[in-house]
Every structure is written in structure tokens, then in C-alpha cells.
Scaffold this motif. Structure first.
Motif, short mmCIF file in Angstrom:
data_model
loop_
_atom_site.label_atom_id
_atom_site.label_comp_id
_atom_site.label_asym_id
_atom_site.label_seq_id
_atom_site.Cartn_x
_atom_site.Cartn_y
_atom_site.Cartn_z
N ASP A 23 0.88 -1.14 -0.02
CA ASP A 23 -0.12 0.12 0.03
C ASP A 23 0.90 1.20 -0.14
O ASP A 23 0.76 2.21 -0.50
N TYR A 24 1.95 1.15 0.80
CA TYR A 24 2.76 2.31 0.92
C TYR A 24 3.36 2.78 -0.55
O TYR A 24 3.45 3.74 -0.94
N LEU A 28 2.93 5.63 -2.59
CA LEU A 28 3.89 6.87 -3.02
C LEU A 28 3.97 7.11 -4.49
O LEU A 28 4.15 8.33 -4.93
N GLU A 29 3.77 6.08 -5.13
CA GLU A 29 3.63 6.12 -6.92
C GLU A 29 2.72 7.28 -7.32
O GLU A 29 2.69 8.04 -8.09
N LEU A 30 1.49 7.08 -6.64
CA LEU A 30 0.47 8.01 -6.90
C LEU A 30 0.62 9.36 -6.50
O LEU A 30 0.38 10.25 -7.11
N THR A 31 1.19 9.52 -5.52
CA THR A 31 1.69 10.67 -4.87
C THR A 31 2.76 11.61 -5.67
O THR A 31 2.61 12.77 -5.84
N SER A 47 -4.55 24.69 -5.31
CA SER A 47 -5.18 24.00 -6.08
C SER A 47 -5.70 22.65 -5.41
O SER A 47 -4.90 22.18 -4.41
N PRO A 48 -6.52 21.81 -5.68
CA PRO A 48 -6.97 20.74 -5.16
C PRO A 48 -5.82 19.71 -5.57
O PRO A 48 -5.86 18.87 -4.70
N LYS A 49 -4.96 19.94 -6.59
CA LYS A 49 -4.18 18.84 -6.80
C LYS A 49 -2.89 19.04 -5.54
O LYS A 49 -2.47 18.04 -5.05
N GLY A 50 -2.79 20.22 -5.19
CA GLY A 50 -1.60 20.23 -3.59
C GLY A 50 -2.39 19.79 -2.45
O GLY A 50 -1.78 19.15 -1.73
N THR A 55 -2.48 15.44 1.38
CA THR A 55 -3.20 14.35 1.85
C THR A 55 -2.32 12.93 1.55
O THR A 55 -2.20 12.09 2.57
N GLY A 56 -1.79 12.82 0.51
CA GLY A 56 -1.15 11.83 0.01
C GLY A 56 0.19 11.30 0.99
O GLY A 56 0.43 10.33 1.59
#
Length: 140
Positions: A23-24, A28-31, A47-50, A55-56
Motif C-alpha cells: 500500500d505504501y 507513493l507512486e500515486l503521490t 489547487s485541489p492537486k496540492g 493528503t497523500g
């Protein structure tokens, strides 16, 4: 909880650590995909991206803490096994830490019969329970 259930938690913790580790690295890759180039830093703040990046990162830290706690719980049980007499330590370590079968343990530790292995295992479990039964008896 029985002594066998308590000692089996080591393997459960191993599985949980592997799953959390997966999961980590997935998170991490998504973040990493949410990060923005340095020239766009001012835009990221609002921005929502930030927010997703923040959150990530928070979720990554939470997973790191969970992994750390699982490793500590696993180490605690292993440290209890390590206090036993050598023959009892060996059989419990092979069974509950290494996850070996009775047959594998018989070969590895040179038990000449199934009954010799069973007797030594019972002896080891009794010693462990005598020393540490109060730490897990009434827990689920």
C-alpha cells in the motif's frame, strides 16, 4: 487467546507488514504523480492537486507508523521466544517465525520421530506459556 494463537500473530504481522508495504509504495507512486514542476509552485498552494499531494503525504506517514508498530509487536513476541531454553527457542522459532511445517522442523532439528517432535513442541509451548501467559491470556 491460546499460546499457539499468540505465537501465530508473528506470521499474521508478517502478512500485514507486506500488505502495508505494498500500500505504501502504491500510494507513493500515486503521490509522485501529483507533484508539480517547481515553476508551478504558486499554483499548487491553492489547487485541489496540492491538497491531494498533502493528503497523500499524510497517508504515507500514517502507513509508515502502522508498519513500525507492526514490526515492534512482531519483535516483542520474538524477543520473548529468545528467552527460552535453546531447544525450546529453536523449535518455536522454526515453527512460528520461519513458518516451517512439522516435517521440515523434524529434518532441520534432527528429530527422529514425529512423537519426539510433538513432545518437544509441547514442552516449548508450556515453557513459553509459563513465562508469558499473563501477557496474552485474556486478549483477543
Amino acid at each position: 487467546m491460546t499460546v499457539q494463537e499468540y505465537l501465530s500473530k508473528i506470521r499474521t504481522y508478517d502478512t500485514m507488514i507486506q500488505n502495508k508495504d505494498y500500500d505504501y509504495y502504491r500510494l507513493l507512486e500515486l503521490t509522485k504523480g501529483l507533484s508539480t514542476p517547481p515553476s508551478d509552485r504558486d499554483k499548487v498552494i491553492s489547487s485541489p492537486k496540492g491538497d491531494s499531494l498533502c493528503t497523500g503525504v499524510i497517508e504515507l506517514v500514517e502507513i509508515e507508523n502502522e508498519i513500525h508498530n507492526l514490526i515492534q509487536a512482531r519483535k516483542f513476541i520474538i524477543s520473548q521466544i529468545e528467552t527460552l531454553s535453546l531447544s525450546n527457542y529453536k523449535i518455536l522459532y522454526h515453527k512460528y517465525v520461519m513458518g516451517q511445517t512439522g516435517k521440515e522442523i523434524m529434518i532441520e532439528l534432527n528429530y527422529n520421530s514425529r512423537s519426539a517432535y510433538s513432545l518437544q513442541l509441547k514442552k516449548a509451548l508450556r515453557e513459553f506459556e509459563k513465562l508469558y501467559g499473563n501477557t496474552y491470556k485474556n486478549k483477543r
